[in-house]
Design an enzyme around this catalytic site. Structure first.
Site: not given
Length: 466
Positions: A101, A296, A330, A372, A395, A421
């Site tokens: 890039c 995602q 998902n 929660d 997740d 993540c």
């Protein structure tokens, strides 16, 4: 609590600029002319080179690679370490490549493009291994989940700014900065979105009130290319220009109108937004979502991640599986399609409804509840109610699932698949599970965000004796 129904919170600023500073500029402290070159010893977790000055002080060097000798200029001084950028590259690592890039080094999006792809992936596995080791957990083999190294990003948010001279700018933010970097190309965007960059820039030049445009979101799905405009205040002539743009580019146009509580308006019929999952032995699944739902960015890697979870769990009819932070379904829907009984939990009530709708559309049954999942009392009650579960899928957003992992010490589920993540919060939570009697069985690092230091990590835990 940050909910999976929304975009995950941005990674908190680390204090590392990650950008080449400007010698003589504010906060820049150039090394003296007779200072010795530095030898880069390794990569830090964020991808910067790590070296030590003659006095022993740690120096983080942006865009430097292990084994390289570099002359540097220090642009930020801390008590325990300095941050620097390369003035002169004296020796070059065999792992160094030409960044694909032209905006590399200025745009804050892809900070590892100077490192070859195999080395990027090895570095990410090393980061996970090191973070687990700091928690006293030794990992065995770490597998990789990977996809294309270009044209993978199907969603992006572009900043818009009008400067003091009236010039309009379109691009991404510099690393750890609000400064907007104009971009002409973005090789990681899917081709259909990258082709919109020049027409968008040209359109912005024609607007009468470009300051009323906050940002622009781009989204590509198998059935639609969507442009979402954040319009702070309505401007009728510019609205007509946006409509003409949408028609000429054959994209679906949506406008978030208003400052405090914007509402979404579509130009024509709302598009059909779907995540498509095709897994071995299962009919194709179509998961509906709406703007603002978490999705995602890398469809190819996401499908492989889902397949990996299915392979690890091998769900069968009669099994009961919990899916926490379930999003749009998902993982819930593919597991249910394999015959297991799935109960999904989410913090966002809209996502609970979305999962139910998606299950019905795919002729599946998934029960769900809102709660929660950072509240220990709520989590304990959930696990107690579903104490007969055979497995749990976790997740969470970047903050992790600490309350859940702590509660599993008292309400153990035989198998846990944790998708993360943030490898730092994952390692923290893994320590809770290991202390509760779980052991690490499988680890995979998914290269969801190529050319960046970010990653997704999947870990399969099992209770000792299972």
């Amino acid at each position: 609590m940050a909910m999976l129904g929304k975009r995950r919170p941005a990674r908190p600023a680390s204090g590392h600029s990650g950008l080449a500073g400007t010698p003589g500029g504010k906060g820049v402290h150039a090394l003296s002319e007779d200072s010795s070159p530095l030898v880069i010893e390794r990569l830090a977790h964020d991808g910067r080179g790590v070296a030590h000055a003659a006095n022993g002080k740690t120096v983080f060097v942006a865009q430097a690679l292990p084994g390289e000798r570099v002359d540097v200029a220090i642009h930020l001084t801390r008590k325990r370490y300095d941050e620097a950028h390369i003035k002169s590259l004296l020796t070059t690592s065999e792992q160094r490549v030409t960044p694909p890039c032209l905006h590399f080094g200025r745009c804050g999006g892809c900070d590892l493009q100077h490192l070859n792809i195999d080395a990027q992936r090895a570095h990410k596995r090393d980061v996970v291994r090191d973070l687990f080791a700091r928690q006293g957990i030794t990992l065995g083999d770490i597998s990789s989940i990977q996809g294309s190294d270009q044209g993978y990003r199907r969603r992006a948010r572009l900043g818009v700014k009008v400067d003091s001279q009236g010039g309009t700018h379109l691009g991404f933010r510099a690393a750890h900065s609000h400064r907007l970097v104009d971009i002409e190309q973005c090789p990681v965007l899917v081709d259909s979105l990258q082709q919109l960059l020049t027409p968008l820039r040209e359109l912005l030049q024609t607007l009468e009130a470009p300051r009323q445009v906050g940002h622009i979101e781009l989204l590509a799905t198998p059935s639609a290319q969507v442009v979402l405009v954040r319009q702070l205040k309505e401007h009728a002539p510019d609205a007509e220009r946006w409509k003409a743009f949408a028609q000429s580019q054959r994209v679906t146009l949506g406008t978030w109108l208003g400052r405090e509580t914007p509402t979404l308006h579509w130009d024509g019929a709302p598009p059909v937004l779907e995540e498509s999952l095709t897994l071995d032995g299962q009919p194709p699944l179509a998961l509906s979502f709406a703007p603002g739902d978490f999705l995602q960015v890398n469809a190819q890697v996401n499908q492989q991640m889902v397949a990996q979870v299915i392979e690890w769990l091998a769900p069968k009819p009669g099994q009961k599986i919990l899916d926490l932070f379930a999003g749009i379904g998902n993982f819930s829907l593919p597991i249910a399609a394999a015959g297991a009984e799935v109960h999904a939990a989410e913090g966002n009530p809209a996502m609970v409804a979305r999962i139910a709708d998606n299950a019905a559309r795919n002729q599946l049954v998934v029960s769900g509840e809102q709660g929660d999942l950072s509240d220990p009392a709520n989590v304990k009650a959930l696990l107690a109610t579903h104490r007969d579960s055979d497995a749990l899928v976790l997740d969470p957003p970047r903050i992790g699932g600490e309350a859940i992992c702590q509660a599993l010490a008292h309400h153990r589920v035989p198998r846990v698949v944790y998708i993360s993540c943030d490898p730092a919060t994952l390692a923290r939570d893994a320590a809770h599970l290991v202390h509760a009697g779980y052991r690490v069985k499988q680890v995979a690092v998914a290269d969801m965000f190529l050319h960046t230091a970010h990653m997704e990590t999947l870990v399969l835990f099992e209770v000792d004796g299972v």
